[in-house]
Scaffold this motif. Structure first.
Motif, PDB file in Angstrom:
ATOM      1  N   VAL A  11      13.117  10.387  50.345  1.00 60.19           N
ATOM      2  CA  VAL A  11      12.803  10.345  51.887  1.00 60.19           C
ATOM      3  C   VAL A  11      13.772   9.121  52.481  1.00 60.19           C
ATOM      4  CG1 VAL A  11      11.196   9.410  53.519  1.00 60.19           C
ATOM      5  CG2 VAL A  11      10.442  10.966  51.832  1.00 60.19           C
ATOM      6  N   PHE A  12      13.856   7.864  51.744  1.00 59.36           N
ATOM      7  CA  PHE A  12      14.600   6.889  52.134  1.00 59.36           C
ATOM      8  C   PHE A  12      16.341   7.688  52.226  1.00 59.36           C
ATOM      9  CE2 PHE A  12      17.731   3.470  51.302  1.00 59.36           C
ATOM     10  CZ  PHE A  12      17.378   2.783  52.412  1.00 59.36           C
ATOM     11  N   ASP A  15      16.642  10.181  54.951  1.00 58.64           N
ATOM     12  CA  ASP A  15      16.702   9.621  56.462  1.00 58.64           C
ATOM     13  C   ASP A  15      17.870   8.688  56.622  1.00 58.64           C
ATOM     14  OD1 ASP A  15      15.266   8.356  58.540  1.00 58.64           O
ATOM     15  OD2 ASP A  15      15.462   6.222  57.662  1.00 58.64           O
ATOM     16  N   GLN A  16      18.478   8.217  55.740  1.00 61.32           N
ATOM     17  CA  GLN A  16      19.777   7.248  55.991  1.00 61.32           C
ATOM     18  C   GLN A  16      20.909   8.153  56.085  1.00 61.32           C
ATOM     19  OE1 GLN A  16      20.029   3.823  56.843  1.00 61.32           O
ATOM     20  NE2 GLN A  16      17.842   4.468  56.844  1.00 61.32           N
ATOM     21  N   SER A  75       4.460  -1.447  53.080  1.00 57.87           N
ATOM     22  CA  SER A  75       4.868  -0.855  51.972  1.00 57.87           C
ATOM     23  C   SER A  75       4.531  -1.491  50.641  1.00 57.87           C
ATOM     24  CB  SER A  75       6.564  -0.714  51.943  1.00 57.87           C
ATOM     25  OG  SER A  75       7.039   0.014  53.031  1.00 57.87           O
ATOM     26  N   GLY A 101       9.680   6.324  54.303  1.00 64.01           N
ATOM     27  CA  GLY A 101       9.884   6.288  55.706  1.00 64.01           C
ATOM     28  C   GLY A 101       9.745   4.828  56.322  1.00 64.01           C
ATOM     29  N   GLY A 104      13.241   2.965  55.333  1.00 63.46           N
ATOM     30  CA  GLY A 104      14.388   3.828  56.325  1.00 63.46           C
ATOM     31  C   GLY A 104      14.267   3.113  57.567  1.00 63.46           C
ATOM     32  N   ASN A 105      13.218   2.980  58.360  1.00 58.37           N
ATOM     33  CA  ASN A 105      13.296   2.434  59.657  1.00 58.37           C
ATOM     34  C   ASN A 105      13.456   0.818  59.455  1.00 58.37           C
ATOM     35  OD1 ASN A 105      13.011   4.654  60.625  1.00 58.37           O
ATOM     36  ND2 ASN A 105      10.702   4.532  61.255  1.00 58.37           N
ATOM     37  N   ALA A 135      12.300   9.548  59.284  1.00 61.19           N
ATOM     38  CA  ALA A 135      11.550   8.445  58.748  1.00 61.19           C
ATOM     39  C   ALA A 135      10.179   8.455  59.248  1.00 61.19           C
ATOM     40  CB  ALA A 135      12.145   7.085  58.927  1.00 61.19           C
ATOM     41  N   ASP A 136      10.155   8.527  60.755  1.00 56.74           N
ATOM     42  CA  ASP A 136       8.871   8.749  61.458  1.00 56.74           C
ATOM     43  C   ASP A 136       7.924  10.093  60.946  1.00 56.74           C
ATOM     44  OD1 ASP A 136       9.674   6.609  62.939  1.00 56.74           O
ATOM     45  OD2 ASP A 136      10.433   7.841  64.659  1.00 56.74           O
ATOM     46  N   ILE A 139       6.429   9.132  57.604  1.00 58.28           N
ATOM     47  CA  ILE A 139       5.581   8.066  58.037  1.00 58.28           C
ATOM     48  C   ILE A 139       4.221   8.644  58.285  1.00 58.28           C
ATOM     49  CG2 ILE A 139       4.748   5.879  59.225  1.00 58.28           C
ATOM     50  CD1 ILE A 139       7.646   5.126  59.131  1.00 58.28           C
TER      51      ILE A 139
END
Length: 156
Positions: A11-12, A15-16, A75, A101, A104-105, A135-136, A139
């Motif tokens: 996910v990280f 997202d990035q 986290s 997520g 990532g944010n 990321a949203d 989450i």
């Protein structure tokens, strides 16, 4: 626990990668909007300095670092919870979604000073003014999954 870490990492990374592509390659930070499949999917650049939907905006460095700290604390709390108790695979995957997520944010806040939101979806005559990111989504799905997939084996 391997599933949790694999999901969080995936996910990280996703997202990035998507944020770098949208913000820098598509240059959405400058063009501000790009219609992909109107009105269902559009890219609308929004720098979110608050929590979801820009609520509780944290202007300035102090607020930004507080929100980074909150994301890291949540986290860490979810990770400790998963490590201390026995949970099924779906709970661990949900925790990985949430943690990936949130991280990532948090990285966005470190790099840009705000979270890069850009996905905008509208339908059926309703014009959605809000933007969000990968990321949203993770989450939200992770938090929902934790509610659904944990706590069922407990007795009152």
């Amino acid at each position: 626990m391997r599933a949790l870490f694999a999901m969080a990492g995936a996910v990280f990374a996703l997202d990035q990668i998507v944020k770098v592509y949208v913000v820098h390659v598509l240059d959405l930070a400058e063009t501000l909007r790009l219609d992909v499949w109107p009105p269902y999917l559009n890219l609308r650049m929004a720098w979110n300095r608050g929590i979801n939907f820009g609520l509780l905006p944290a202007e300035g460095d102090a607020g930004r670092w507080i929100l980074i700290g909150v994301a890291l604390a949540i986290s860490a709390g979810v990770l400790v919870w998963m490590l201390r108790e026995s949970h099924g695979i779906w709970a661990r995957l949900s925790a990985g979604l949430l943690i990936g997520g949130a991280l990532g944010n948090a990285v966005d806040r470190v790099i840009y000073g705000a979270v890069a939101d850009f996905l905008n979806m509208s339908c059926c005559g309703i014009d959605n003014p809000y933007a969000f990111n990968v990321a949203d989504i993770a989450i939200f799905a992770g938090a929902l999954g934790l509610v659904v997939f944990t706590g069922r084996d407990k007795t009152p």
